[in-house]
Design a protein around this motif. Structure first.
Motif, PDB file in Angstrom:
ATOM      1  N   LYS A  15       0.848  -1.196   0.000  1.00 21.88           N
ATOM      2  CA  LYS A  15       0.000   0.000   0.000  1.00 21.88           C
ATOM      3  C   LYS A  15       0.880   1.241   0.000  1.00 21.88           C
ATOM      4  CE  LYS A  15      -3.899  -1.981   2.488  1.00 21.88           C
ATOM      5  NZ  LYS A  15      -4.804  -1.824   3.620  1.00 21.88           N
ATOM      6  N   THR A  16       0.290   2.383  -0.344  1.00 28.68           N
ATOM      7  CA  THR A  16       1.023   3.637  -0.216  1.00 28.68           C
ATOM      8  C   THR A  16       1.324   3.854   1.264  1.00 28.68           C
ATOM      9  OG1 THR A  16      -0.975   4.961   0.063  1.00 28.68           O
ATOM     10  CG2 THR A  16      -0.147   4.686  -2.203  1.00 28.68           C
ATOM     11  N   VAL A  17       2.301   4.684   1.542  1.00 27.15           N
ATOM     12  CA  VAL A  17       2.666   4.963   2.931  1.00 27.15           C
ATOM     13  C   VAL A  17       1.444   5.460   3.704  1.00 27.15           C
ATOM     14  CG1 VAL A  17       4.102   6.389   4.432  1.00 27.15           C
ATOM     15  CG2 VAL A  17       5.057   5.454   2.325  1.00 27.15           C
ATOM     16  N   GLU A  18       0.683   6.366   3.107  1.00 26.67           N
ATOM     17  CA  GLU A  18      -0.475   6.939   3.789  1.00 26.67           C
ATOM     18  C   GLU A  18      -1.537   5.881   4.086  1.00 26.67           C
ATOM     19  OE1 GLU A  18       0.575   8.123   0.694  1.00 26.67           O
ATOM     20  OE2 GLU A  18       1.905   9.594   1.600  1.00 26.67           O
ATOM     21  N   ASN A  19      -1.858   5.068   3.085  1.00 26.65           N
ATOM     22  CA  ASN A  19      -2.879   4.034   3.299  1.00 26.65           C
ATOM     23  C   ASN A  19      -2.398   2.955   4.255  1.00 26.65           C
ATOM     24  OD1 ASN A  19      -4.848   5.222   1.752  1.00 26.65           O
ATOM     25  ND2 ASN A  19      -4.279   4.133  -0.101  1.00 26.65           N
ATOM     26  N   TRP A  24      -2.817   0.564   9.736  1.00 26.26           N
ATOM     27  CA  TRP A  24      -2.215   0.204  11.029  1.00 26.26           C
ATOM     28  C   TRP A  24      -2.872   0.976  12.165  1.00 26.26           C
ATOM     29  CZ3 TRP A  24       2.548  -2.583  12.278  1.00 26.26           C
ATOM     30  CH2 TRP A  24       2.946  -3.441  11.249  1.00 26.26           C
ATOM     31  N   GLU A  25      -3.178   2.257  11.925  1.00 29.79           N
ATOM     32  CA  GLU A  25      -3.846   3.064  12.956  1.00 29.79           C
ATOM     33  C   GLU A  25      -5.216   2.489  13.292  1.00 29.79           C
ATOM     34  OE1 GLU A  25      -3.881   6.986  11.286  1.00 29.79           O
ATOM     35  OE2 GLU A  25      -1.794   7.376  11.888  1.00 29.79           O
ATOM     36  N   ALA A  26      -5.939   2.039  12.279  1.00 34.93           N
ATOM     37  CA  ALA A  26      -7.277   1.488  12.496  1.00 34.93           C
ATOM     38  C   ALA A  26      -7.227   0.241  13.377  1.00 34.93           C
ATOM     39  CB  ALA A  26      -7.928   1.145  11.151  1.00 34.93           C
ATOM     40  N   ARG A  27      -6.112  -0.462  13.366  1.00 32.16           N
ATOM     41  CA  ARG A  27      -5.963  -1.667  14.196  1.00 32.16           C
ATOM     42  C   ARG A  27      -5.234  -1.376  15.504  1.00 32.16           C
ATOM     43  NH1 ARG A  27      -3.066  -5.381  10.153  1.00 32.16           N
ATOM     44  NH2 ARG A  27      -2.486  -3.382   9.314  1.00 32.16           N
ATOM     45  N   LEU A  32       3.841   1.032  15.780  1.00 32.06           N
ATOM     46  CA  LEU A  32       4.739   0.053  15.168  1.00 32.06           C
ATOM     47  C   LEU A  32       4.974   0.295  13.678  1.00 32.06           C
ATOM     48  CD1 LEU A  32       3.220  -3.178  16.739  1.00 32.06           C
ATOM     49  CD2 LEU A  32       5.304  -1.986  17.460  1.00 32.06           C
ATOM     50  N   TYR A  33       4.180   1.161  13.078  1.00 33.94           N
ATOM     51  CA  TYR A  33       4.185   1.292  11.624  1.00 33.94           C
ATOM     52  C   TYR A  33       5.521   1.752  11.059  1.00 33.94           C
ATOM     53  CZ  TYR A  33       3.096   2.515   6.891  1.00 33.94           C
ATOM     54  OH  TYR A  33       3.121   2.585   5.533  1.00 33.94           O
ATOM     55  N   GLU A  34       6.079   2.838  11.552  1.00 32.46           N
ATOM     56  CA  GLU A  34       7.299   3.402  10.964  1.00 32.46           C
ATOM     57  C   GLU A  34       8.439   2.388  10.953  1.00 32.46           C
ATOM     58  OE1 GLU A  34       7.343   6.227   9.306  1.00 32.46           O
ATOM     59  OE2 GLU A  34       5.263   6.585   9.872  1.00 32.46           O
ATOM     60  N   TYR A  37       7.526  -0.500   8.529  1.00 34.31           N
ATOM     61  CA  TYR A  37       7.580  -0.065   7.136  1.00 34.31           C
ATOM     62  C   TYR A  37       9.032   0.079   6.680  1.00 34.31           C
ATOM     63  CZ  TYR A  37       6.884   2.502   2.844  1.00 34.31           C
ATOM     64  OH  TYR A  37       6.907   2.884   1.526  1.00 34.31           O
ATOM     65  N   ALA A  38       9.865   0.661   7.506  1.00 33.89           N
ATOM     66  CA  ALA A  38      11.281   0.823   7.160  1.00 33.89           C
ATOM     67  C   ALA A  38      11.936  -0.541   6.947  1.00 33.89           C
ATOM     68  CB  ALA A  38      12.008   1.608   8.247  1.00 33.89           C
ATOM     69  N   SER A  39      11.637  -1.500   7.800  1.00 35.24           N
ATOM     70  CA  SER A  39      12.182  -2.851   7.660  1.00 35.24           C
ATOM     71  C   SER A  39      11.679  -3.501   6.368  1.00 35.24           C
ATOM     72  CB  SER A  39      11.781  -3.694   8.867  1.00 35.24           C
ATOM     73  OG  SER A  39      12.195  -5.029   8.693  1.00 35.24           O
TER      74      SER A  39
END
Length: 125
Positions: A15-19, A24-27, A32-34, A37-39
């Motif tokens: 997904k795009t970074v924003e989506n 992740w926020e919705a869950r 943990l996202y950043e 995502y970087a990994s």
């Protein structure tokens, strides 16, 4: 086997970074996202570098939106996999009779005569 054979092709759908962040926020996992995502990005870059021509990255959003418009994303995916592509497989025409006002691929409400959907006239269902 612990790993696929040589020459195996891999498709990475992201997904795009924003989506991705919104998902992740919705869950409740925004914290943990950043790091995750970087990994993920590092792993994709390493795989692409170490296995040139065998890793194909695909946009989750483009895959579904494109099926409603030009199908270029799906065409490139099928080409990467060495498979034939037939638009009719993805047109949604067979399902048109069931729900005439929605694109069966992206589930957006569409103008009744528009199949496949025209994303410029579509609105979220």
């Amino acid at each position: 086997r612990d790993h696929p054979g040589p020459g195996t092709r891999f498709v990475v759908v992201s997904k795009t970074v924003e989506n991705g962040r919104r998902s992740w926020e919705a869950r409740g996992n925004a914290h943990l996202y950043e790091k995750t995502y970087a990994s993920f990005r590092r792993q994709v870059e390493l795989a692409t570098r170490d296995h040139p021509g065998l890793v194909y990255e695909l946009s989750y959003e483009n895959l579904f939106l494109d099926l409603c418009t030009r199908n270029e994303t799906a065409r490139r995916l099928f080409d990467f996999l060495g498979l034939p592509f037939e638009y009719a497989w993805f047109s949604g025409r067979a399902l048109k009779r069931k729900r005439k006002d929605r694109c069966q691929l992206c589930r957006w409400r569409i103008a009744p005569a528009t199949i496949p959907c025209d994303a410029s006239r579509a609105r979220p269902a």
